[in-house]
Design an enzyme around this catalytic site. Structure first.
Site, mmCIF file in Angstrom:
data_model
loop_
_atom_site.group_PDB
_atom_site.id
_atom_site.type_symbol
_atom_site.label_atom_id
_atom_site.label_comp_id
_atom_site.label_asym_id
_atom_site.label_seq_id
_atom_site.Cartn_x
_atom_site.Cartn_y
_atom_site.Cartn_z
ATOM 1 N N CYS A 177 -3.653 2.956 -5.263
ATOM 2 C CA CYS A 177 -2.729 2.450 -4.242
ATOM 3 C C CYS A 177 -2.142 1.102 -4.676
ATOM 4 C CB CYS A 177 -3.494 2.299 -2.930
ATOM 5 S SG CYS A 177 -2.589 1.559 -1.568
ATOM 6 N N LYS A 221 -8.579 1.330 -6.674
ATOM 7 C CA LYS A 221 -7.763 2.420 -6.134
ATOM 8 C C LYS A 221 -6.441 2.455 -6.892
ATOM 9 C CE LYS A 221 -9.525 1.706 -1.478
ATOM 10 N NZ LYS A 221 -9.772 2.899 -0.713
ATOM 11 N N TYR A 232 -2.159 -1.483 9.004
ATOM 12 C CA TYR A 232 -0.993 -2.097 8.380
ATOM 13 C C TYR A 232 -0.102 -2.778 9.411
ATOM 14 C CZ TYR A 232 -2.426 1.461 5.012
ATOM 15 O OH TYR A 232 -3.154 2.263 4.169
ATOM 16 N N HIS A 278 -2.347 -3.175 -3.556
ATOM 17 C CA HIS A 278 -3.727 -3.018 -3.092
ATOM 18 C C HIS A 278 -4.679 -2.844 -4.271
ATOM 19 C CE1 HIS A 278 -6.736 -0.535 -0.481
ATOM 20 N NE2 HIS A 278 -7.114 -1.790 -0.575
ATOM 21 N N HIS A 332 0.836 -1.195 0.000
ATOM 22 C CA HIS A 332 0.000 0.000 0.000
ATOM 23 C C HIS A 332 0.874 1.249 0.000
ATOM 24 C CE1 HIS A 332 -3.607 -2.254 1.484
ATOM 25 N NE2 HIS A 332 -2.671 -3.027 2.013
#
Length: 141
Positions: A127, A125, A40, A119, A10
């Protein structure tokens, strides 16, 4: 110990050059999201320092549908200075630390290279703002 079979990478989606700590993210996740801890397991700061997040023995809160069996690794950055435009902002130190950490986690948990993901492979996304699959080939994971 829980079964761990993958690593999900991420970014913090913070502006390029803005230094953020695991403690900052923990505060955001707990205060803003109402979570019990940072989502995380590891955070990689701009200078390459790897900070511990949530204990690896606990399921993360970083990727819906994959938290039970994955380790979440977040590098600080991921957006241009405007804070909106996705951008691979990893410093050389972050790149080196990410590679070393992923290799260490692979060894410790017998994680196959095919089970290292961005991710964005599970969510709509940007990310982590770089192509993890291309990176794995580049660094020969």
């Amino acid at each position: 110990m829980r079964t761990i079979d993958s690593i999900i990478i991420h970014c913090s989606a913070t502006p390029e050059g803005r230094d953020v700590t695991a403690a900052d993210i923990r505060r955001w996740h707990m205060n803003d999201n109402g979570w019990k801890d940072i989502g995380y397991h590891y955070v990689i700061r701009l200078d390459g320092t790897v900070e511990q997040g949530r204990p690896v023995e606990q399921a993360g809160a970083h990727c819906t549908g994959h938290n039970q069996t994955s380790i979440g690794v977040c590098y600080i950055g991921g957006t241009a200075k405007d804070g909106k435009t996705p951008k691979d902002t990893r410093t050389d130190a972050q790149k080196a630390s990410l590679l070393a950490l992923v290799r260490k986690l692979q060894s410790a948990h017998q994680i196959l290279s095919s089970n290292i993901f961005g991710h964005n492979q599970f969510a709509n996304k940007a990310c982590p703002a770089f192509d993890v699959q291309a990176w794995k080939k580049e660094v020969k994971l």
